[in-house]
Design an enzyme around this catalytic site. Structure first.
Site, PDB file in Angstrom:
ATOM      1  N   HIS A 155       0.865  -1.185   0.000  1.00 38.39           N
ATOM      2  CA  HIS A 155       0.000   0.000   0.000  1.00 38.39           C
ATOM      3  C   HIS A 155       0.896   1.227   0.000  1.00 38.39           C
ATOM      4  CE1 HIS A 155      -3.180   2.799   0.702  1.00 38.39           C
ATOM      5  NE2 HIS A 155      -2.665   3.185   1.855  1.00 38.39           N
TER       6      HIS A 155
ATOM      7  N   ASP B 217       1.088   5.063  -0.228  1.00 37.80           N
ATOM      8  CA  ASP B 217       0.413   6.362  -0.153  1.00 37.80           C
ATOM      9  C   ASP B 217       1.074   7.364  -1.082  1.00 37.80           C
ATOM     10  OD1 ASP B 217      -1.637   6.016   1.906  1.00 37.80           O
ATOM     11  OD2 ASP B 217       0.044   5.673   3.274  1.00 37.80           O
TER      12      ASP B 217
ATOM     13  N   ASP C  72      -7.768   1.600   2.480  1.00 37.27           N
ATOM     14  CA  ASP C  72      -7.286   2.534   3.501  1.00 37.27           C
ATOM     15  C   ASP C  72      -8.131   3.780   3.707  1.00 37.27           C
ATOM     16  OD1 ASP C  72      -5.445   3.112   5.532  1.00 37.27           O
ATOM     17  OD2 ASP C  72      -4.221   4.356   4.224  1.00 37.27           O
TER      18      ASP C  72
ATOM     19  N   HIS D  71      -6.286   9.691  -0.484  1.00 40.91           N
ATOM     20  CA  HIS D  71      -6.952   9.704   0.819  1.00 40.91           C
ATOM     21  C   HIS D  71      -6.112  10.300   1.949  1.00 40.91           C
ATOM     22  CE1 HIS D  71      -4.919   5.738   0.560  1.00 40.91           C
ATOM     23  NE2 HIS D  71      -4.668   5.932   1.833  1.00 40.91           N
TER      24      HIS D  71
END
Length: 1026
Positions: free
Chosen positions: A62, A64, A186, A429
């Protein structure tokens, strides 16, 4: 633009993401015989054992796109003391491991990072990667430019960022890179509109990670962690989506993290070693699998093997996973079949079970991770960057439309891509949410600023083409016009209007039907006249700029007043120019002074505002036929502070809203007010404190009241964080019910202290009732037949904590972190002081029209929301060297890109350049089926002669993301518990050869997407005027 941007604009560096590709951007198979035969998609899934529990190990990372580090810092792996994370190393390492073993699989999500890596690879590496994609070993999941937030994003920006990400995958790999599932693991809660959009993108399912801890406990207990999410009240089964709630969010099982960032014990299989641990580790894993399997209903479970920025050394992960698979599968009494898999392969296995599934028709907001941690603060956190993003979307649509209408060249597409990518990053996000570190927020603003600068080049090029009709052979071409967007108009600052005696205001309307806009331009205190293209005087008015605005830190302007006039009926997808002349004669706005106790009234079409000078109280009457006043005032909650070591000591922070008190504190009982009246607008300027002020505006020809608030610098000298709200109250019986929009689209009903899918136990009565408001919040009294709606200019948190009440959070300044990873307080500053935020609310409402009346109040609200989301864009040009006559004879002052306006319930959602001479077009029906008796009906649009600068040669329909022809869409079919079988969205019967592709019918809330082949011919001149 926001106040802090004055400094951020100065931070612009030479680097920005500019990724260019020249291959096809239309849905197609990647054609080449050099690569392995395609066995991607569901046909590449591993072989499963119907007699065992199949454990799908999902190797993933994951990544970001900004959070604790900037996008570039994350990609290159710098600033390791902040976080050890380097995306380029992840992709390098994973590709090598997949190449060495055809059994291994990996998924990747964030196209922004992948594309940056891909563009830096040698052709040999690209060849390898294409083979891995074609074989299904490397699978793209989600496919957007980023993994977008779902609470604070608008549907238009979500669609754009998916379109851009999917386009890049399609250009590079073709069909095998088309994602089948959404992967929203997430984001801090999940919206129903997002599920609907995934369904319209053609996806078969969705995997989510974060939902209320009580909801998750209930679903695990009742084995309802998998469901059919009904994404729309209007689109029927075409918006339905199978949804899976991951068991352990997106982390590996405890004790089984084999990354260099973890300290878990590896699997040691040398039985001669004293560290030998295979039996114990196998038993631990089997026990975990058994516990997870108890909560799911098929003989398949998905186990995520990865976390944030994992697989920088992929060999560590895969070496241990190989051993885990080998020893668990070899265990004599094991009923498990461990396989390398992907979310889509798991989904296909669950679908093959042919079971019936429960349904869900609301959303997953608000999200709480424990009894005292409601993630509702980020609905408002960093309000200026939330507004900057919304302004960015507005300008991006203007930029794309002008590019398409004027047939600009490929060099301009590079500039456009910069803005596309910056806006895609903003949807992440941890970007628009305001949950990033301050240095990262500044970098996001830098990227978006640079994107706007690039789009400025496009809009200037396009307008000069429209203005002058210059050709290469012209011997005496008209001088080029410089058009300035004046990005600091929100603090009443613009160099052109302040320094030029004569200037031209050009207003471009990106909407598909005529709209009128009140123009406000900051000027020095002198007299001005305004002329339209026909040399007719336009009524104008000078209004003093409020003192609180003049004193905003960082404002450097000579303007003391704003020139206000109404641009009437601006042409659709077109512009009109107004010539403004100033003189040195002093002029002041009319000021109304009153004696104590006098009642002052401001009024427009159906709305009335009354000020009682003796008390400072302002009352809004949204129906001048009813004595039903609406009151408004400002308050703040004190943010709770604690050490975060236990639930009940959770601090209010960037993510979490946790007020100390249930009742907010009034900022000022009696504001100081000044009233200004004139022929265009009437205003009340209110000052509540040295950090809180407001202007209430009643424009003569509008059907709403505008409230422009200014907050900051919020004082924290008392060591108390403050969360500022605007609260509206009216005597209505609303029965604990209110309504908020979902990503700017459909309305959802909210009930105070209630959740539709479980019996909720609430420990935080304020924050637990806050919901995301992307565009509007409303209340209605069905007995009095009255509705009140408040529309926002950015995403905010809102609620109705009492009957007849609406509150919206404007700004937050906190002095403690909430311990969810950011590790710094949400304490924004600019120019050495607390950050100032300025924004607007639009209040509309009154008596609900009788059944059958049109336009309805709901239709008027949606029209207003559209006009604010895609507001006409104002450009200013100096004209000191031109008289009006000279300007009008040299430059065209009016133009429309449409031959006729579209109906009021239809909007061109997207018009942008695609590949070659093709364009991407999206049409949307803007109303829900219950909004209006007439406007909510299906509507037909004829494409053939819709646009004035080009002729449409052909129109082919695609799925929402423009990466698959709609005729090829073939989604999985699911059954719901009622035994009603629904088939996913398929338009095949409607698109037979004998159906006119230029005749488009839209049903309520429907979006249809087309790739157009167009011909820019002289007969369809772009220089047509209206």
């Amino acid at each position: 633009m926001h106040v802090e941007s004055l400094t951020l604009w100065c931070l612009a560096s030479a680097f920005i993401f500019i990724f260019v590709a020249y291959s096809d951007a239309i849905p197609s198979e990647f054609q080449s015989t050099k690569y392995k035969k395609k066995t991607c998609g569901y046909q590449s899934c591993p072989k499963l054992d119907p007699n065992k529990l199949n454990v799908h190990l999902i190797a993933h990372t994951h990544d970001d796109v900004g959070w604790l580090k900037t996008v570039d810092q994350y990609y290159y792996g710098s600033h390791t003391l902040t976080q050890r994370a380097g995306v380029q190393y992840i992709l390098d390492s994973v590709i090598q491991e997949l190449k060495n073993d055809p059994q291994k699989r990996f998924i990747y999500v964030e196209t922004a990072f992948f594309w940056k890596w891909w563009m830096d690879q040698h052709d040999f590496v690209k060849h390898t990667v294409r083979n891995l994609v074609n074989s299904g070993q490397l699978e793209f999941i989600g496919g957007g430019w980023t993994m977008n937030d779902e609470a604070t994003t608008n549907y238009q920006s979500i669609i754009d960022q998916f379109t851009w990400g999917l386009r890049k995958l399609n250009e590079s790999f073709g069909e095998c890179a088309r994602p089948h599932v959404g992967w929203q693991i997430d984001p801090f809660g999940h919206s129903r509109e997002m599920a609907s959009l995934f369904a319209q993108l053609g996806y078969d399912g969705l995997f989510i990670g974060r939902l209320d801890f009580q909801d998750k406990q209930q679903r695990l207990r009742t084995k309802t962690t998998e469901m059919i999410w009904e994404g729309s009240d209007n689109l029927g089964s075409s918006a339905n989506l199978f949804t899976n709630v991951l068991f352990n969010n997106y982390a590996p099982p405890p004790g089984f993290c084999f990354d260099i960032l973890c300290s878990d014990e590896p699997i040691i299989d040398d039985d001669r070693s004293p560290e030998y641990n295979v039996p114990r580790r196998v038993d631990e894993f089997v026990g975990y699998v058994a516990r997870q399997a108890e909560n799911y209903v098929t003989n398949n479970i998905a186990i995520t093997m990865g976390e944030d920025f994992h697989y920088q050394d992929a060999h560590l992960w895969f070496k241990n996973l190989d051993k885990l698979i080998n020893y668990v599968n070899a265990k004599q009494d094991s009923n498990l079949n461990l396989v390398y898999s992907t979310p889509s392969c798991y989904l296909k296995a669950v679908n093959d079970a042919n079971l019936t599934w429960p349904t869900k028709n609301d959303d997953f907001f608000p999200y709480a991770s424990d009894p005292n941690s409601y993630w509702t603060g980020y609905f408002t956190s960093r309000p200026t960057i939330k507004r900057f993003e919304r302004v960015g979307n507005n300008f991006l649509q203007v930029c794309k439309q002008l590019y398409a209408l004027t047939d600009l060249g490929p060099e301009d597409k590079v500039d456009l891509n910069s803005m596309r990518e910056a806006m895609g990053v903003m949807q992440h996000h941890d970007a628009i949410t305001g949950t990033e570190k301050q240095v990262v927020a500044e970098d996001y603003a830098r990227m978006l600023h640079l994107g706007i600068v690039e789009c400025d080049i496009i809009t200037n090029t396009a307008f000069n083409k429209l203005f002058t009709n210059n050709h290469l052979e012209d011997t005496n071409p008209a001088p080029q016009v410089n058009l300035d967007s004046c990005m600091l108009l929100n603090i009443s600052q613009c160099e052109v209007s302040e320094k030029s005696s004569n200037f031209v205001v050009t207003v471009y309307n990106p909407l598909s039907h005529p709209v009128s806009l009140y123009i406000r331009v900051p000027v020095p205190g002198q007299t001005y006249s305004v002329k339209d293209p026909n040399n007719k005087d336009v009524v104008s008015q000078l209004i003093p700029i409020p003192t609180s605005v003049l004193n905003i830190p960082g404002r450097f302007s000579s303007a003391t007043s704003e020139l206000v006039f109404r641009a009437v009926s601006l042409p659709p997808l077109g512009y009109r120019s107004y010539y403004v002349t100033g003189s040195k004669k002093k002029s002041t706005a009319q000021e109304s002074t009153t004696e104590e106790g006098e009642l002052i009234t401001l009024q427009n079409n159906g709305n009335k505002v009354q000020l009682t000078v003796s008390t400072g109280e302002v009352q809004l009457f949204l129906d001048d036929k009813k004595d039903l006043p609406l009151h408004q005032n400002f308050y703040y909650y004190t943010g709770f502070t604690g050490d975060n070591r236990q639930f009940f000591n959770r601090s209010s922070g960037a993510y979490i809203f946790r007020p100390k008190q249930k009742t907010p504190i009034t900022i000022a009982p009696k504001p100081v007010s000044e009233v200004y009246k004139g022929p265009v607008v009437e205003e009340i300027h209110q000052v509540f404190s040295d950090w809180m002020s407001q202007v209430i505006r009643v424009y003569k020809e509008e059907n709403h009241v505008e409230l422009e608030w200014l907050v900051g610098p919020i004082p924290v000298e008392d060591n108390e964080g403050k969360e500022v709200i605007s609260k509206f109250s009216i005597e209505l019986e609303t029965n604990g019910t209110f309504y908020t929009d979902s990503n700017g689209r459909e309305l959802l009903e909210r009930k105070r202290n209630f959740r539709s899918t479980w019996e909720v136990n609430i420990s935080e009565p304020v924050s637990a009732n806050y919901y995301p408001v992307t565009s509007r919040i409303l209340i209605r009294d069905t007995t009095k037949n009255v509705e009140v709606a408040v529309l926002t200019d950015r995403a905010q948190g809102g609620s109705s904590l009492g009957d007849g009440e609406i509150e919206l959070m404007l700004h937050r300044r906190l002095i403690h972190d909430d311990a969810f990873g950011v590790e710094e307080a949400l304490n924004e500053t600019a120019f050495g002081k607390g950050l100032v935020a300025r924004g607007k609310h639009y209040v509309i409402g009154g008596t609900i029209p009788p059944v059958g009346a049109s336009p309805s109040l709901a239709a008027l609200e949606r029209d207003l929301a559209q006009r604010k989301l895609l507001s006409p864009w104002t450009f200013l040009s100096p004209a000191d060297d031109f008289t009006f006559k000279q300007w009008a004879s040299t430059y065209k002052m009016e133009y429309s890109g449409l031959t006729n306006a579209l109906p009021p319930n239809v909007q061109i959602l997207t018009l942008e350049p695609w590949q070659g001479r093709s364009l991407l077009l999206r049409l949307e029906h803007t109303l829900e089926k219950t909004d209006d008796p007439l406007l909510s009906k299906p509507i037909t649009v004829y494409l053939q002669k819709l646009f004035s600068p080009f002729t449409i040669v052909s129109a082919r329909e695609t799925t929402l993301g423009a990466n698959q022809w709609l005729k090829d869409l073939d989604r999985l079919v699911w059954q719901v518990e009622s035994n009603e079988v629904f088939e996913t969205f398929s338009e095949k019967p409607k698109y037979q050869d004998n159906i006119d592709p230029m005749t488009i019918t839209l049903t309520p809330m429907q979006i249809r997407t087309f790739i157009l082949d167009v011909d820019y011919s002289p007969k369809s001149s772009i220089f047509t005027t209206k």
